[in-house]
Design a protein around this motif. Structure first.
Motif, PDB file in Angstrom:
ATOM      1  N   SER A 241       4.833  -1.980  -5.173  1.00 29.46           N
ATOM      2  CA  SER A 241       5.145  -2.118  -6.597  1.00 29.46           C
ATOM      3  C   SER A 241       4.536  -3.393  -7.165  1.00 29.46           C
ATOM      4  CB  SER A 241       6.661  -2.130  -6.808  1.00 29.46           C
ATOM      5  OG  SER A 241       7.237  -0.907  -6.412  1.00 29.46           O
ATOM      6  N   ALA A 242       4.537  -4.454  -6.350  1.00 23.40           N
ATOM      7  CA  ALA A 242       3.972  -5.723  -6.800  1.00 23.40           C
ATOM      8  C   ALA A 242       2.454  -5.681  -6.820  1.00 23.40           C
ATOM      9  CB  ALA A 242       4.456  -6.861  -5.898  1.00 23.40           C
ATOM     10  N   ASP A 243       1.849  -4.929  -5.890  1.00 22.10           N
ATOM     11  CA  ASP A 243       0.387  -4.831  -5.793  1.00 22.10           C
ATOM     12  C   ASP A 243       0.036  -3.408  -5.377  1.00 22.10           C
ATOM     13  OD1 ASP A 243      -2.314  -5.053  -5.401  1.00 22.10           O
ATOM     14  OD2 ASP A 243      -2.179  -6.318  -3.607  1.00 22.10           O
ATOM     15  N   PRO A 244      -0.173  -2.507  -6.356  1.00 20.42           N
ATOM     16  CA  PRO A 244      -0.389  -1.093  -6.027  1.00 20.42           C
ATOM     17  C   PRO A 244      -1.814  -0.783  -5.560  1.00 20.42           C
ATOM     18  CG  PRO A 244      -0.364  -1.391  -8.403  1.00 20.42           C
ATOM     19  CD  PRO A 244      -0.038  -2.733  -7.803  1.00 20.42           C
ATOM     20  N   SER A 245      -2.312  -1.579  -4.615  1.00 20.50           N
ATOM     21  CA  SER A 245      -3.618  -1.270  -4.036  1.00 20.50           C
ATOM     22  C   SER A 245      -3.467  -0.081  -3.102  1.00 20.50           C
ATOM     23  CB  SER A 245      -4.185  -2.482  -3.300  1.00 20.50           C
ATOM     24  OG  SER A 245      -3.260  -2.975  -2.344  1.00 20.50           O
ATOM     25  N   GLY A 246      -4.588   0.569  -2.813  1.00 16.81           N
ATOM     26  CA  GLY A 246      -4.542   1.843  -2.110  1.00 16.81           C
ATOM     27  C   GLY A 246      -3.826   1.800  -0.781  1.00 16.81           C
ATOM     28  N   TRP A 247      -4.153   0.806   0.078  1.00 18.43           N
ATOM     29  CA  TRP A 247      -3.565   0.797   1.421  1.00 18.43           C
ATOM     30  C   TRP A 247      -2.076   0.480   1.385  1.00 18.43           C
ATOM     31  CZ3 TRP A 247      -1.359  -3.153   4.358  1.00 18.43           C
ATOM     32  CH2 TRP A 247      -1.455  -4.445   3.838  1.00 18.43           C
ATOM     33  N   LYS A 248      -1.646  -0.330   0.404  1.00 15.35           N
ATOM     34  CA  LYS A 248      -0.227  -0.653   0.299  1.00 15.35           C
ATOM     35  C   LYS A 248       0.574   0.558  -0.192  1.00 15.35           C
ATOM     36  CE  LYS A 248      -0.993  -5.603  -0.285  1.00 15.35           C
ATOM     37  NZ  LYS A 248      -0.890  -6.786  -1.160  1.00 15.35           N
ATOM     38  N   LEU A 249       0.014   1.285  -1.138  1.00 17.05           N
ATOM     39  CA  LEU A 249       0.677   2.506  -1.579  1.00 17.05           C
ATOM     40  C   LEU A 249       0.774   3.509  -0.438  1.00 17.05           C
ATOM     41  CD1 LEU A 249      -0.997   2.966  -5.081  1.00 17.05           C
ATOM     42  CD2 LEU A 249       1.433   2.542  -4.667  1.00 17.05           C
ATOM     43  N   HIS A 250      -0.286   3.598   0.355  1.00 13.50           N
ATOM     44  CA  HIS A 250      -0.285   4.514   1.497  1.00 13.50           C
ATOM     45  C   HIS A 250       0.793   4.126   2.501  1.00 13.50           C
ATOM     46  CE1 HIS A 250      -1.812   7.381   4.352  1.00 13.50           C
ATOM     47  NE2 HIS A 250      -2.084   6.449   5.244  1.00 13.50           N
ATOM     48  N   MET A 251       0.901   2.824   2.796  1.00  9.16           N
ATOM     49  CA  MET A 251       1.921   2.377   3.733  1.00  9.16           C
ATOM     50  C   MET A 251       3.321   2.650   3.195  1.00  9.16           C
ATOM     51  SD  MET A 251       0.651   1.301   6.572  1.00  9.16           S
ATOM     52  CE  MET A 251       2.052   0.409   7.252  1.00  9.16           C
ATOM     53  N   ALA A 252       3.517   2.465   1.889  1.00  3.02           N
ATOM     54  CA  ALA A 252       4.829   2.731   1.297  1.00  3.02           C
ATOM     55  C   ALA A 252       5.193   4.207   1.438  1.00  3.02           C
ATOM     56  CB  ALA A 252       4.834   2.314  -0.177  1.00  3.02           C
ATOM     57  N   LEU A 253       4.216   5.090   1.238  1.00  2.54           N
ATOM     58  CA  LEU A 253       4.475   6.525   1.388  1.00  2.54           C
ATOM     59  C   LEU A 253       4.807   6.883   2.838  1.00  2.54           C
ATOM     60  CD1 LEU A 253       1.657   7.978  -0.908  1.00  2.54           C
ATOM     61  CD2 LEU A 253       4.131   8.112  -1.301  1.00  2.54           C
ATOM     62  N   GLN A 254       4.054   6.284   3.787  1.00  2.00           N
ATOM     63  CA  GLN A 254       4.323   6.576   5.196  1.00  2.00           C
ATOM     64  C   GLN A 254       5.697   6.054   5.621  1.00  2.00           C
ATOM     65  OE1 GLN A 254       2.173   8.656   6.536  1.00  2.00           O
ATOM     66  NE2 GLN A 254       1.034   8.393   4.620  1.00  2.00           N
ATOM     67  N   ALA A 255       6.066   4.867   5.124  1.00  2.02           N
ATOM     68  CA  ALA A 255       7.370   4.302   5.468  1.00  2.02           C
ATOM     69  C   ALA A 255       8.501   5.189   4.949  1.00  2.02           C
ATOM     70  CB  ALA A 255       7.496   2.886   4.902  1.00  2.02           C
ATOM     71  N   ALA A 256       8.331   5.710   3.734  1.00  2.00           N
ATOM     72  CA  ALA A 256       9.354   6.603   3.182  1.00  2.00           C
ATOM     73  C   ALA A 256       9.418   7.914   3.978  1.00  2.00           C
ATOM     74  CB  ALA A 256       9.036   6.892   1.716  1.00  2.00           C
ATOM     75  N   GLU A 257       8.264   8.417   4.415  1.00  2.00           N
ATOM     76  CA  GLU A 257       8.244   9.670   5.181  1.00  2.00           C
ATOM     77  C   GLU A 257       8.881   9.492   6.557  1.00  2.00           C
ATOM     78  OE1 GLU A 257       5.022  12.849   7.025  1.00  2.00           O
ATOM     79  OE2 GLU A 257       4.444  11.576   5.331  1.00  2.00           O
ATOM     80  N   LEU A 258       8.598   8.356   7.213  1.00  2.04           N
ATOM     81  CA  LEU A 258       9.192   8.118   8.525  1.00  2.04           C
ATOM     82  C   LEU A 258      10.708   7.976   8.421  1.00  2.04           C
ATOM     83  CD1 LEU A 258       8.892   7.680  11.523  1.00  2.04           C
ATOM     84  CD2 LEU A 258       8.278   5.297  11.082  1.00  2.04           C
TER      85      LEU A 258
END
Length: 271
Positions: A241-258
């Motif tokens: 949310s603080a820095d919506p760069s591609g890899w950070k958004l991807h990690m946030a999605l993976q963390a929510a999925e796990l």
């Protein structure tokens, strides 16, 4: 952090390096990593040396100082600290230069090697008398009320299992970049590794299956592991949310999925 060439360091900083190493013959800038302004393997009269540096007034210099503090207590698969200098407005650290390619988390052979190396690291207790962040301090503020106490433990955790930090040479694994050493429960590193496996393309089920091979995960309380997953997902949501760069958004999605996978009915997401 933006990178600069080793040759762009102030003359006093470069001279401090050569006082340790002798003349620098060639410079090979590191291609991976995001946390150092200078990172290069120097071919010197005394052999290859990996040098990285951060401006002394940069907030991130604290992470490099943590590496220096924990270095004497690291397992043998970590590179040896050679020296540390504060000079010319720079914090410079030299490490044993280790050979290897970054682990490929899509390749089973690499995964088995990393899994075995993690098992060895899990046998290392966090040193007494060394000021380390605890897992409760790092992830507790993001946990549900009363859940953070489960993150406590005596294991020395690496916590940054991105493939950039894992070098594979033949049958040997070297674990670099100990900028976030943490004292906590043993199953935390397998969890964070599983998240990196998902970043590399694994499903949550596949990532958990690899984590299940680690004793600490199998012995862990599934409810406590899930509570950690809730906290980790909130951390990555905040980061993205603080820095919506591609890899950070991807990690946030993976963390929510796990986290969601581990919240399935008992027995479906465990070992």
């Amino acid at each position: 952090m933006p990178r600069i060439d080793f040759t762009d360091l102030p003359a006093s900083a470069r001279q401090a390096v050569t006082l340790h190493t002798g003349p620098v013959r060639t410079i090979s800038p590191a291609q991976a990593g995001r946390n150092s302004a200078v990172a290069a393997v120097l071919a010197t009269a005394s052999g290859p040396v990996f040098v990285k540096g951060i401006p002394s007034d940069h907030p991130q210099v604290v992470s490099q100082q943590r590496e220096v503090i924990i270095a004497p207590h690291l397992p043998s698969l970590a590179p040896r600290l050679l020296w540390h200098e504060e000079v010319g407005g720079w914090s410079l650290v030299a490490w044993e230069a280790v050979a290897g390619c970054h682990a490929d988390y899509r390749v089973p052979a690499d995964l088995h090697l990393v899994q075995a190396a993690m098992g060895d690291v899990q046998g290392v207790q966090a040193p007494q008398g060394v000021q380390l962040k605890t897992a409760v301090e790092r992830w507790g503020p993001y946990a549900d009320e009363g859940a953070a106490a489960a993150f406590d433990g005596d294991v020395l955790l690496h916590t940054e299992w991105a493939p950039d930090n894992v070098l594979v040479a033949g049958r040997q694994v070297r674990l670099v970049d100990w900028a976030w050493p943490t004292r906590g429960a043993g199953w935390i590193d397998p969890y964070l590794w599983a998240l990196r496996l998902m970043e590399a393309g694994h499903s949550a089920a596949s990532a958990v299956a690899w984590a299940c091979e680690l004793t600490s995960w199998r012995d862990g309380d599934p409810a406590e592991i899930l509570s950690f997953g809730v906290a980790v997902a909130r951390v990555w949501h905040e980061v993205a949310s603080a820095d919506p760069s591609g890899w950070k958004l991807h990690m946030a999605l993976q963390a929510a999925e796990l986290r969601a996978y581990l919240a399935l009915e008992p027995g479906q997401a465990g070992c």
